[in-house]
Design a protein around this motif. Structure first.
Motif, PDB file in Angstrom:
ATOM      1  N   TYR A  21       0.838  -1.189   0.000  1.00 16.89           N
ATOM      2  CA  TYR A  21       0.000   0.000   0.000  1.00 16.89           C
ATOM      3  C   TYR A  21       0.878   1.246   0.000  1.00 16.89           C
ATOM      4  O   TYR A  21       2.044   1.228   0.403  1.00 16.89           O
ATOM      5  CB  TYR A  21      -0.925   0.003   1.222  1.00 16.89           C
ATOM      6  CG  TYR A  21      -0.221   0.328   2.520  1.00 16.89           C
ATOM      7  CD1 TYR A  21      -0.048   1.656   2.923  1.00 16.89           C
ATOM      8  CD2 TYR A  21       0.284  -0.672   3.334  1.00 16.89           C
ATOM      9  CE1 TYR A  21       0.605   1.958   4.092  1.00 16.89           C
ATOM     10  CE2 TYR A  21       0.938  -0.376   4.500  1.00 16.89           C
ATOM     11  CZ  TYR A  21       1.104   0.945   4.883  1.00 16.89           C
ATOM     12  OH  TYR A  21       1.770   1.243   6.051  1.00 16.89           O
ATOM     13  N   HIS A  22       0.295   2.335  -0.466  1.00 12.70           N
ATOM     14  CA  HIS A  22       0.963   3.631  -0.449  1.00 12.70           C
ATOM     15  C   HIS A  22      -0.033   4.649   0.079  1.00 12.70           C
ATOM     16  O   HIS A  22      -1.218   4.610  -0.262  1.00 12.70           O
ATOM     17  CB  HIS A  22       1.448   4.024  -1.844  1.00 12.70           C
ATOM     18  CG  HIS A  22       2.453   3.072  -2.418  1.00 12.70           C
ATOM     19  ND1 HIS A  22       3.798   3.199  -2.196  1.00 12.70           N
ATOM     20  CD2 HIS A  22       2.307   1.965  -3.180  1.00 12.70           C
ATOM     21  CE1 HIS A  22       4.439   2.213  -2.800  1.00 12.70           C
ATOM     22  NE2 HIS A  22       3.549   1.449  -3.411  1.00 12.70           N
ATOM     23  N   CYS A  23       0.434   5.536   0.908  1.00  9.81           N
ATOM     24  CA  CYS A  23      -0.443   6.514   1.562  1.00  9.81           C
ATOM     25  C   CYS A  23      -0.201   7.903   0.987  1.00  9.81           C
ATOM     26  O   CYS A  23       0.948   8.317   0.792  1.00  9.81           O
ATOM     27  CB  CYS A  23      -0.179   6.503   3.066  1.00  9.81           C
ATOM     28  SG  CYS A  23      -1.194   7.679   3.983  1.00  9.81           S
ATOM     29  N   TYR A  24      -1.311   8.606   0.715  1.00 11.51           N
ATOM     30  CA  TYR A  24      -1.227   9.960   0.176  1.00 11.51           C
ATOM     31  C   TYR A  24      -2.237  10.848   0.903  1.00 11.51           C
ATOM     32  O   TYR A  24      -3.373  10.436   1.146  1.00 11.51           O
ATOM     33  CB  TYR A  24      -1.550   9.984  -1.322  1.00 11.51           C
ATOM     34  CG  TYR A  24      -0.749   9.011  -2.146  1.00 11.51           C
ATOM     35  CD1 TYR A  24       0.516   9.350  -2.623  1.00 11.51           C
ATOM     36  CD2 TYR A  24      -1.254   7.748  -2.449  1.00 11.51           C
ATOM     37  CE1 TYR A  24       1.259   8.463  -3.379  1.00 11.51           C
ATOM     38  CE2 TYR A  24      -0.513   6.848  -3.206  1.00 11.51           C
ATOM     39  CZ  TYR A  24       0.740   7.212  -3.672  1.00 11.51           C
ATOM     40  OH  TYR A  24       1.471   6.318  -4.410  1.00 11.51           O
ATOM     41  N   LYS A  34      -6.765  11.234   3.852  1.00 16.37           N
ATOM     42  CA  LYS A  34      -5.635  10.315   3.750  1.00 16.37           C
ATOM     43  C   LYS A  34      -6.090   9.099   2.954  1.00 16.37           C
ATOM     44  O   LYS A  34      -6.982   8.362   3.366  1.00 16.37           O
ATOM     45  CB  LYS A  34      -5.157   9.892   5.145  1.00 16.37           C
ATOM     46  CG  LYS A  34      -3.899   9.042   5.122  1.00 16.37           C
ATOM     47  CD  LYS A  34      -3.456   8.664   6.542  1.00 16.37           C
ATOM     48  CE  LYS A  34      -2.913   9.863   7.283  1.00 16.37           C
ATOM     49  NZ  LYS A  34      -2.353   9.484   8.596  1.00 16.37           N
ATOM     50  N   PHE A  36      -5.247   5.463   1.196  1.00 20.28           N
ATOM     51  CA  PHE A  36      -4.371   4.298   1.188  1.00 20.28           C
ATOM     52  C   PHE A  36      -4.634   3.536  -0.109  1.00 20.28           C
ATOM     53  O   PHE A  36      -5.693   2.934  -0.275  1.00 20.28           O
ATOM     54  CB  PHE A  36      -4.634   3.404   2.393  1.00 20.28           C
ATOM     55  CG  PHE A  36      -4.172   4.004   3.695  1.00 20.28           C
ATOM     56  CD1 PHE A  36      -2.938   3.671   4.220  1.00 20.28           C
ATOM     57  CD2 PHE A  36      -4.967   4.906   4.380  1.00 20.28           C
ATOM     58  CE1 PHE A  36      -2.503   4.223   5.412  1.00 20.28           C
ATOM     59  CE2 PHE A  36      -4.545   5.463   5.575  1.00 20.28           C
ATOM     60  CZ  PHE A  36      -3.305   5.123   6.098  1.00 20.28           C
ATOM     61  N   ASP A  37      -3.682   3.589  -1.006  1.00 17.74           N
ATOM     62  CA  ASP A  37      -3.806   2.908  -2.293  1.00 17.74           C
ATOM     63  C   ASP A  37      -3.185   1.523  -2.168  1.00 17.74           C
ATOM     64  O   ASP A  37      -1.989   1.389  -1.953  1.00 17.74           O
ATOM     65  CB  ASP A  37      -3.085   3.732  -3.366  1.00 17.74           C
ATOM     66  CG  ASP A  37      -3.061   3.012  -4.707  1.00 17.74           C
ATOM     67  OD1 ASP A  37      -4.048   2.347  -5.034  1.00 17.74           O
ATOM     68  OD2 ASP A  37      -2.033   3.114  -5.409  1.00 17.74           O
ATOM     69  N   THR A  38      -4.002   0.490  -2.294  1.00 14.61           N
ATOM     70  CA  THR A  38      -3.490  -0.868  -2.138  1.00 14.61           C
ATOM     71  C   THR A  38      -4.030  -1.763  -3.235  1.00 14.61           C
ATOM     72  O   THR A  38      -5.163  -1.596  -3.690  1.00 14.61           O
ATOM     73  CB  THR A  38      -3.866  -1.454  -0.759  1.00 14.61           C
ATOM     74  OG1 THR A  38      -3.365  -2.780  -0.654  1.00 14.61           O
ATOM     75  CG2 THR A  38      -5.368  -1.449  -0.550  1.00 14.61           C
ATOM     76  N   LEU A  61      -0.842  -2.658   6.887  1.00 17.43           N
ATOM     77  CA  LEU A  61      -1.937  -1.739   6.570  1.00 17.43           C
ATOM     78  C   LEU A  61      -2.756  -1.420   7.813  1.00 17.43           C
ATOM     79  O   LEU A  61      -3.038  -0.258   8.108  1.00 17.43           O
ATOM     80  CB  LEU A  61      -2.832  -2.350   5.490  1.00 17.43           C
ATOM     81  CG  LEU A  61      -4.067  -1.525   5.083  1.00 17.43           C
ATOM     82  CD1 LEU A  61      -3.649  -0.178   4.520  1.00 17.43           C
ATOM     83  CD2 LEU A  61      -4.911  -2.293   4.085  1.00 17.43           C
ATOM     84  N   ARG A  64      -0.948   0.815  10.206  1.00 14.75           N
ATOM     85  CA  ARG A  64      -0.872   2.199   9.736  1.00 14.75           C
ATOM     86  C   ARG A  64      -2.229   2.897   9.790  1.00 14.75           C
ATOM     87  O   ARG A  64      -2.302   4.112  10.013  1.00 14.75           O
ATOM     88  CB  ARG A  64      -0.326   2.204   8.309  1.00 14.75           C
ATOM     89  CG  ARG A  64      -0.080   3.591   7.731  1.00 14.75           C
ATOM     90  CD  ARG A  64       1.152   4.241   8.321  1.00 14.75           C
ATOM     91  NE  ARG A  64       1.313   5.603   7.842  1.00 14.75           N
ATOM     92  CZ  ARG A  64       1.913   5.939   6.708  1.00 14.75           C
ATOM     93  NH1 ARG A  64       2.405   4.999   5.915  1.00 14.75           N
ATOM     94  NH2 ARG A  64       2.044   7.204   6.369  1.00 14.75           N
ATOM     95  N   LEU A  65      -3.293   2.147   9.595  1.00 11.24           N
ATOM     96  CA  LEU A  65      -4.619   2.762   9.564  1.00 11.24           C
ATOM     97  C   LEU A  65      -4.976   3.400  10.899  1.00 11.24           C
ATOM     98  O   LEU A  65      -5.621   4.441  10.950  1.00 11.24           O
ATOM     99  CB  LEU A  65      -5.680   1.721   9.184  1.00 11.24           C
ATOM    100  CG  LEU A  65      -5.757   1.378   7.702  1.00 11.24           C
ATOM    101  CD1 LEU A  65      -6.660   0.174   7.482  1.00 11.24           C
ATOM    102  CD2 LEU A  65      -6.247   2.555   6.891  1.00 11.24           C
TER     103      LEU A  65
END
Length: 239
Positions: A21-24, A34, A36-38, A61, A64-65
């Motif tokens: 995942y990547h967070c933006y 926020k 979370f692209d997974t 994930l 981090r969530l």
């Protein structure tokens, strides 16, 4: 689309390109969200991901969530529903979010449809037959297309309309306060359901458990609990 720049990796290849995942943090009409692209957890080389990697993705994930999930955006490429689509719907909507989080369906790849809105109503019954019942749906065009003249691309107008759909969807469906979750309890509840869903019944060996713990970056205490949990969820094979 939301960022207005190419942040997340994309691919039109036969195999997935994002296995983590990547967070933006991105603005939507003046409010920061926020994201979370997974990728789907069954993506990877030839469409599969190793078990330890899948569990590690979930572990990282969930860690981090933190406070929970306000909205699940399930993105798929039309027009056909693949088996992986149904699996990932079960994984994210039912297992990860326990059906407690608003889930919206975003369908892309419809550049050649005359009417994007009609596509969903024509295909809704097929989705519902597969158990996919989103709280809301948008059919969009996620590419501006080929350059047709200086400064203009083939799908510019449809793209701008699609972006507006996505932004409004987020604002209308996002939870102001997500359901409270205990991260540790949440993780093990998800893992138990994973084992039953994927029928992972052969993980008694210590080296397999250690491999999962190493992939997750677990401490000794967390690894010990993982061993206990996996013994509980392990389903013995019948003779």
């Amino acid at each position: 689309m939301i960022a207005g720049a190419e942040l997340a990796r994309i691919s039109n290849g036969a195999t997935g390109c994002t296995f983590d995942y990547h967070c933006y943090i991105l603005p939507v009409h003046g409010r920061n969200f926020k994201f979370f692209d997974t990728a789907g957890l069954n993506e990877g080389e030839m469409g599969t991901v190793e078990r330890s990697v899948a569990i590690a993705q979930i572990y990282k994930l969930i860690t981090r969530l933190g406070g929970g999930i306000n909205l699940l955006m399930f993105c798929m490429r039309g027009p056909r529903i693949k088996h992986a689509t149904y699996q990932n719907w079960k994984i994210f909507h039912e297992i990860l979010c326990k059906k407690q989080v608003p889930t919206v369906l975003v369908v892309t790849g419809l550049e050649h449809e005359e009417n994007l809105n009609e596509w969903w109503w024509k295909n809704r019954e097929t989705f519902e037959h597969q158990g996919i019942r989103p709280d809301d749906t948008v059919c969009i065009i996620a590419t501006r297309g080929k350059l047709i003249r200086r400064g203009r691309r083939m799908f510019d107008d449809d793209y701008e309309q699609s972006l507006a759909k996505i932004q409004n969807l987020i604002l209308n469906r996002v939870l102001l306060r997500p359901p409270f979750v205990n991260k540790t309890k949440w993780f093990y509840e998800v893992i138990r359901r994973f084992f039953f869903f994927f029928q992972w019944t052969t993980i008694r060996k210590a080296k397999d458990i250690q491999k999962i713990a190493d992939a997750c970056g677990m401490s000794k205490e967390e690894t010990a609990r993982l061993k206990q949990e996996l013994v509980i969820v392990n389903v013995p094979t019948t003779q």
